[in-house]
Structure formats: C-alpha cells, structure tokens
Design an enzyme around this catalytic site. Structure first.
Site, PDB file in Angstrom:
ATOM      1  N   LYS A 240       1.214  -1.421  -0.257  1.00 27.80           N
ATOM      2  CA  LYS A 240      -0.115  -0.106  -0.401  1.00 27.80           C
ATOM      3  C   LYS A 240       1.174   1.049  -0.455  1.00 27.80           C
ATOM      4  CE  LYS A 240      -4.332   0.805   2.567  1.00 27.80           C
ATOM      5  NZ  LYS A 240      -4.760   0.558   4.090  1.00 27.80           N
TER       6      LYS A 240
HETATM    7  C1  E4P Z   1      -8.274   1.446   3.676  1.00 31.13           C
HETATM    8  O1  E4P Z   1      -7.673   1.033   3.087  1.00 31.13           O
HETATM    9  C2  E4P Z   1      -8.056   2.468   5.046  1.00 31.13           C
HETATM   10  O2  E4P Z   1      -7.400   0.829   6.042  1.00 31.13           O
HETATM   11  C3  E4P Z   1      -9.884   2.514   6.087  1.00 31.13           C
HETATM   12  O3  E4P Z   1     -10.675   2.211   4.999  1.00 31.13           O
HETATM   13  C4  E4P Z   1      -9.812   4.425   6.523  1.00 31.13           C
HETATM   14  O4  E4P Z   1     -11.040   4.417   6.975  1.00 31.13           O
HETATM   15  P1  E4P Z   1     -11.426   5.565   8.651  1.00 31.13           P
HETATM   16  O5  E4P Z   1     -11.321   6.676   7.488  1.00 31.13           O
HETATM   17  O6  E4P Z   1     -12.170   4.883   8.825  1.00 31.13           O
HETATM   18  O7  E4P Z   1      -9.733   5.116   9.027  1.00 31.13           O
END
Ligand code: E4P
Length: 216
Positions: free
Chosen positions: A83
């Site tokens: 990522k």
């Molecule tokens: C995606 O890969 C992220 O980990 C995640 O969806 C972030 O979500 P949040 O806005 O609830 O922290």
C-alpha cells in the site's frame, strides 16, 4: 463485489474468513497501532488466514524508502499487496512495483483525477476513502461514480477499492455503482446480515415449529 476486512484484529479476521465471505484484508498504520501487535508478525499471520490480497502500508515518503520497505513487506507472503500513498513518489513506486509483478494498493485517494493517475501508474487497486470524504462535506459516492466512469471509458484494469466505509448504505451504493471491492470494519460487514424482519420471521417459525412437537 469483493469484500475486504479493514482491520488487523486476528479474531475478527478468523471469524469472517470462516463465513467464506472474506476476499482480502486491508491494514494501515493506525489499525496496526490499535492491534498492539508487531507489524511484520501480524501481517504474516493475516496472510496465512486469508488467501486473497492483504494490504500492508509503507511509511516512507520518498521513492527509494518506499522501495526499500516494499522489499521487506513483499517477502512476508505471496498475497501481500503493497500500500502506497497517492503522491508522486507513491505513484512512481506503484509503477516500479507493479511492473515487477507485485500487487499495489494506492491509498488515500480523494479525487477522480488522483484515481486516474493511480490507474496510469498501473495500480492493482485504488482506495478512495468515502467516509472521510463525506466527513469533510464532499460526496463520497459521487467520487466512486466518477472513478467508475473514467475507468470504464479507458478500460483501465485498476480495481476500485471503496475504503473508509462506515455503514451499510456505503456498501449498497458502492455495489450499485459497480465498485470492484469494498473494505469495511468487521462490525459493518457483520451488520449487513441484520434485518428486523429476518429475526422476527425466525422467531415466528420457531414458535410454530415447537407447537408441532416434531424434530428434524
Ligand atoms: C483503507 O484501506 C483504510 O484502511 C481505511 O478504510 C480507512 O478508514 P477510516 O477512514 O475509517 O480510518
């Protein structure tokens, strides 16, 4: 639509994996911090539970640093998906890693133009954050619709991974638009099965069944 769990909690991942509904997992540094676990160790454990992509995020901000970290992360397991943030350095890293056969999830996407760049960089997944988009007065689902349109216009293969999902309506809208994947906290995924009329129906059937005095 594929379902990924947005968590680093092993018990939740095991529970969802046992349903057969789980296609992958996404983590981020905040979720790792919340788990209290060692990053490498917990990522390895998740990769052994789920056969689909498991996103593990780099923390370096420069291309060389990201490449160095990706090298470490991709040795964890074959299903690790690196990522990277949606920055020029992240996109450069995405191009290099996908050209080399690695899966890459370009994260923190908040505009359709950013998603266009991620696709041009050969991303396996792009992660638009709908919840955070809504929180800031924008329309998260409009963003997903725009990305779908653009990707279909040019037949981009990058999968739209709807992230920052907060509730069932996000899941429903993402599916109606034709997003490829959604990632949500385990509670949101488990909540999708709930319906008051299902519970009421079971209650009624069981009450009548008891009256028959029969057994299966
Ligand atoms: C995606 O890969 C992220 O980990 C995640 O969806 C972030 O979500 P949040 O806005 O609830 O922290």
């Amino acid at each position: 639509m594929k379902f990924f769990a947005d968590t680093a909690e092993i018990a939740d991942i095991k529970e969802l994996a046992a349903t057969g509904l789980l296609d992958g997992v996404t983590t981020n540094p905040s979720l790792i911090m919340k788990s209290g676990r060692d990053f490498m160790e917990v990522t390895k454990e998740i990769c052994s539970i789920v056969s689909g992509p498991v996103s593990a995020e780099v923390v370096a901000l420069d291309h060389e640093g990201m490449m160095r970290e990706a090298e470490v992360l991709r040795k964890i397991a074959d299903n690790v998906c690196i990522k990277v943030p949606l920055t020029l350095e992240g996109l450069k890293t995405c191009k290099a890693l996908t050209s080399d056969g690695s899966m890459v999830n370009v994260t923190l996407c908040f505009s359709a133009n950013q998603a266009l760049l991620a696709a041009k960089a050969g991303a396996t997944f792009v992660s638009p954050f709908v919840g955070r988009h809504d929180d800031n007065g924008f329309d998260g689902m409009q963003l997903i619709g725009d990305i779908r349109l653009i990707y279909d216009n040019y037949d981009f293969r990058t999968e739209i991974l709807v992230a920052s999902v907060r509730h069932g309506i996000h899941v429903l809208e993402a599916a109606k638009i034709g997003a490829d994947v959604m990632t949500a906290p385990p509670a949101v995924i488990k909540g999708l099965v709930k319906h008051v009329l299902t519970d009421k129906g079971i209650e009624g059937f069981l009450a009548d069944w008891a009256k028959t005095g029969q057994k299966i």
